[in-house]
Write a protein that holds these residues in place. Sequence first.
Motif, mmCIF file in Angstrom:
data_model
loop_
_atom_site.group_PDB
_atom_site.id
_atom_site.type_symbol
_atom_site.label_atom_id
_atom_site.label_comp_id
_atom_site.label_asym_id
_atom_site.label_seq_id
_atom_site.Cartn_x
_atom_site.Cartn_y
_atom_site.Cartn_z
ATOM 1 N N ALA A 86 66.278 -5.041 34.928
ATOM 2 C CA ALA A 86 65.683 -4.428 33.740
ATOM 3 C C ALA A 86 64.402 -5.150 33.330
ATOM 4 C CB ALA A 86 66.687 -4.431 32.592
ATOM 5 N N VAL A 87 64.430 -6.480 33.343
ATOM 6 C CA VAL A 87 63.254 -7.264 32.961
ATOM 7 C C VAL A 87 62.080 -6.983 33.901
ATOM 8 C CG1 VAL A 87 62.348 -9.616 32.788
ATOM 9 C CG2 VAL A 87 64.585 -9.074 31.827
ATOM 10 N N LEU A 88 62.366 -6.847 35.185
ATOM 11 C CA LEU A 88 61.301 -6.563 36.152
ATOM 12 C C LEU A 88 60.874 -5.106 36.132
ATOM 13 C CD1 LEU A 88 62.605 -8.604 39.223
ATOM 14 C CD2 LEU A 88 60.803 -9.249 37.626
ATOM 15 N N ALA A 89 61.821 -4.210 35.889
ATOM 16 C CA ALA A 89 61.534 -2.776 36.019
ATOM 17 C C ALA A 89 60.718 -2.234 34.859
ATOM 18 C CB ALA A 89 62.844 -2.000 36.147
ATOM 19 N N VAL A 90 60.977 -2.705 33.635
ATOM 20 C CA VAL A 90 60.321 -2.120 32.460
ATOM 21 C C VAL A 90 58.801 -2.239 32.541
ATOM 22 C CG1 VAL A 90 60.011 -2.335 29.964
ATOM 23 C CG2 VAL A 90 62.317 -2.286 30.945
ATOM 24 N N PRO A 91 58.225 -3.427 32.755
ATOM 25 C CA PRO A 91 56.750 -3.478 32.843
ATOM 26 C C PRO A 91 56.202 -2.723 34.051
ATOM 27 C CG PRO A 91 57.728 -5.612 33.373
ATOM 28 C CD PRO A 91 58.816 -4.774 32.828
ATOM 29 N N MET A 92 56.922 -2.757 35.182
ATOM 30 C CA MET A 92 56.451 -2.029 36.355
ATOM 31 C C MET A 92 56.447 -0.528 36.097
ATOM 32 S SD MET A 92 58.411 -4.239 39.325
ATOM 33 C CE MET A 92 57.729 -3.265 40.667
ATOM 34 N N ALA A 93 57.540 -0.029 35.522
ATOM 35 C CA ALA A 93 57.629 1.407 35.244
ATOM 36 C C ALA A 93 56.622 1.825 34.181
ATOM 37 C CB ALA A 93 59.051 1.763 34.802
ATOM 38 N N PHE A 94 56.395 0.975 33.170
ATOM 39 C CA PHE A 94 55.427 1.306 32.131
ATOM 40 C C PHE A 94 54.022 1.395 32.715
ATOM 41 C CE2 PHE A 94 52.563 0.511 28.595
ATOM 42 C CZ PHE A 94 53.087 1.335 27.611
ATOM 43 N N TYR A 95 53.699 0.477 33.591
ATOM 44 C CA TYR A 95 52.384 0.535 34.243
ATOM 45 C C TYR A 95 52.242 1.808 35.071
ATOM 46 C CZ TYR A 95 48.473 -0.516 37.293
ATOM 47 O OH TYR A 95 47.277 -0.449 37.976
ATOM 48 N N MET A 96 53.295 2.139 35.825
ATOM 49 C CA MET A 96 53.245 3.340 36.653
ATOM 50 C C MET A 96 53.085 4.601 35.818
ATOM 51 S SD MET A 96 56.314 2.261 39.243
ATOM 52 C CE MET A 96 56.515 3.936 39.870
ATOM 53 N N ALA A 97 53.790 4.656 34.677
ATOM 54 C CA ALA A 97 53.832 5.892 33.896
ATOM 55 C C ALA A 97 52.673 6.035 32.923
ATOM 56 C CB ALA A 97 55.154 5.969 33.131
ATOM 57 N N HIS A 104 47.172 7.825 41.302
ATOM 58 C CA HIS A 104 47.791 6.672 41.954
ATOM 59 C C HIS A 104 49.301 6.633 41.756
ATOM 60 C CE1 HIS A 104 43.677 4.469 41.555
ATOM 61 N NE2 HIS A 104 43.725 5.256 42.611
ATOM 62 N N ARG A 105 49.824 7.398 40.797
ATOM 63 C CA ARG A 105 51.237 7.284 40.441
ATOM 64 C C ARG A 105 52.148 7.692 41.592
ATOM 65 N NH1 ARG A 105 50.743 9.825 34.288
ATOM 66 N NH2 ARG A 105 49.486 8.089 33.460
ATOM 67 N N HIS A 106 51.787 8.743 42.304
ATOM 68 C CA HIS A 106 52.629 9.178 43.412
ATOM 69 C C HIS A 106 52.713 8.101 44.497
ATOM 70 C CE1 HIS A 106 52.955 13.088 41.637
ATOM 71 N NE2 HIS A 106 51.646 13.301 41.678
ATOM 72 N N TRP A 107 51.603 7.413 44.725
ATOM 73 C CA TRP A 107 51.613 6.352 45.731
ATOM 74 C C TRP A 107 52.456 5.170 45.270
ATOM 75 C CZ3 TRP A 107 50.218 7.707 50.317
ATOM 76 C CH2 TRP A 107 49.258 8.711 50.498
ATOM 77 N N LEU A 108 52.441 4.888 43.977
ATOM 78 C CA LEU A 108 53.275 3.804 43.464
ATOM 79 C C LEU A 108 54.758 4.156 43.580
ATOM 80 C CD1 LEU A 108 51.226 2.814 40.285
ATOM 81 C CD2 LEU A 108 51.455 1.512 42.403
ATOM 82 N N VAL A 109 55.102 5.417 43.307
ATOM 83 C CA VAL A 109 56.497 5.837 43.467
ATOM 84 C C VAL A 109 56.917 5.712 44.924
ATOM 85 C CG1 VAL A 109 58.072 7.798 43.312
ATOM 86 C CG2 VAL A 109 56.452 7.359 41.461
#
Length: 277
Positions: A86-97, A104-109
């Motif tokens: 959760a700690v790692l995913a929240v900032p990564m997902a926020f940046y992606m979204a 670039h979002r599709h490439w990040l997914v």
Amino acid sequence: MSFLHRHPGLRLAGLLSAPLLWLGVAYLGALAVLLVSAFWSVNTFTGDLVQEFTLRNFRTLLAEEVYRNVTLRSLGVAVAVTVICAVLAVPMAFYMAKVAAPRHRHWLVIAILTPLWASYLVKAYAWRVLLANGGPLDSLFGGPGYGLFATIVVLSYLWLPYMILPVYAGLERLPDSMLEASGDLGARPGRTFRAVVLPILVPSVFAGSIFTFSLSLGDYITVQIVGGKTQLIGNLVYANIGAAGNLPFAAAIATIPVLVMVIYLVAVRRSGALEEL
């Protein structure tokens, strides 16, 4: 065909009959057999399966301290992996979204999904090489070697995409106009996060935790590869199926994560997490 067209309920029942039958027989049926066999026993002299109702297996689980310790250790590992993800995913997902450009979002997914296409065993053994004494991490940082910490690290790596994707999906549904409106009304970033982002974020994190928690709770392969002498629930189940040949006791141990997950699902249901899946 015209009859089915006039009766959409029958058409839907026909379409769902095969998958529901498969679910009932293969999944729920196997789970029912597991629960029933947990109340059987094995003849200690002949090794034959005794199909008579007994609570001996569950009394042993409750009476022996070693099984209580393994259960608590397994829960601790599952919680630790979930928190790390959760700690790692929240900032990564926020940046992606919300930060990355739309193109670039599709490439990040795709980048997040790519590790899931690799073999589980290949990734686990790759970490075994990294964590080994004299390996890359040991040479650079004095690596932790094998054990409980290594198990948590590897499981966090393996299940991180399962946390990122639900969080990303939840944040992507959050309109940018709501964030802008909050700022226009004078709300500070912290207030915007608590009032606008957090109500969307919490159910998404709980949705991802269902995967990370359940997968970590029942895993035994990673523990076998990098866990050293660490014992978790999955290892006990495997040991009693294999060398010990005590299938009823293995089934009784396997009911622990099933019961824990039922309680966990009931608890997180109130957060709306199941709607995020």
